[in-house]
Design a protein around this motif. Sequence first.
Motif, short mmCIF file in Angstrom:
data_model
loop_
_atom_site.label_atom_id
_atom_site.label_comp_id
_atom_site.label_asym_id
_atom_site.label_seq_id
_atom_site.Cartn_x
_atom_site.Cartn_y
_atom_site.Cartn_z
N GLY A 1 -27.06 -37.88 5.37
CA GLY A 1 -27.38 -39.07 6.16
C GLY A 1 -28.46 -39.91 5.52
O GLY A 1 -28.39 -41.14 5.52
N PHE B 1 -26.07 -43.53 11.48
CA PHE B 1 -25.29 -42.89 12.54
C PHE B 1 -25.18 -41.38 12.32
O PHE B 1 -25.18 -40.61 13.28
N ILE B 2 -25.10 -40.96 11.07
CA ILE B 2 -25.06 -39.53 10.76
C ILE B 2 -26.38 -38.87 11.16
O ILE B 2 -26.40 -37.80 11.78
N LEU C 1 -26.95 -41.70 2.58
CA LEU C 1 -26.03 -42.74 3.00
C LEU C 1 -26.67 -43.84 3.84
O LEU C 1 -25.97 -44.71 4.35
N THR C 2 -27.99 -43.81 4.00
CA THR C 2 -28.62 -44.92 4.71
C THR C 2 -28.57 -46.21 3.91
O THR C 2 -28.77 -47.29 4.47
N VAL D 1 -25.85 -47.28 2.72
CA VAL D 1 -24.73 -47.82 3.48
C VAL D 1 -25.09 -47.53 4.94
O VAL D 1 -25.69 -46.52 5.25
N ILE D 2 -24.74 -48.36 5.84
CA ILE D 2 -25.20 -48.27 7.23
C ILE D 2 -24.78 -46.97 7.93
O ILE D 2 -25.45 -46.52 8.85
N ILE D 3 -23.73 -46.32 7.47
CA ILE D 3 -23.21 -45.13 8.15
C ILE D 3 -24.22 -43.99 8.20
O ILE D 3 -24.18 -43.14 9.09
N GLY D 4 -25.14 -43.93 7.26
CA GLY D 4 -26.13 -42.87 7.22
C GLY D 4 -27.00 -42.83 8.46
O GLY D 4 -27.41 -41.75 8.90
#
Length: 107
Positions: free
Chosen positions: A60, A71-72, A63-64, A66-69
């Motif tokens: 996570g 949410f993870i 991947l921050t 990219v925005i998905i991190g």
Amino acid sequence: MNPADEKLWATLINLGGLFFGFLAPLIGFLVLKDRGPFVRAHSATALNFQLTLLIAYVVGTVLTVVIIGIFILLAAYVLNIVFCIVAAVKANRGEWYKYPMSIGFVS
């Protein structure tokens, strides 16, 4: 170790994972693994779950970018709170519990 002590230590190990990450289950597993089957099972499953969460936190964080991190990280944080509390309640009742979605590193 008598059953009441096993339940107490299993509860504390599960709650320790909530506050101290993988360190509390690791110390609990190393110190108490030979004291009884109930506390060994709870400490091993708590350690497995906290190590799985550590992997989720690392992924996570990477991947921050990219925005998905984000949410993870949020999902891992919420799952940690919910599953640690459920495991602590089960341990306090003397019930066996296995965390869902955890990788079996230690048995």
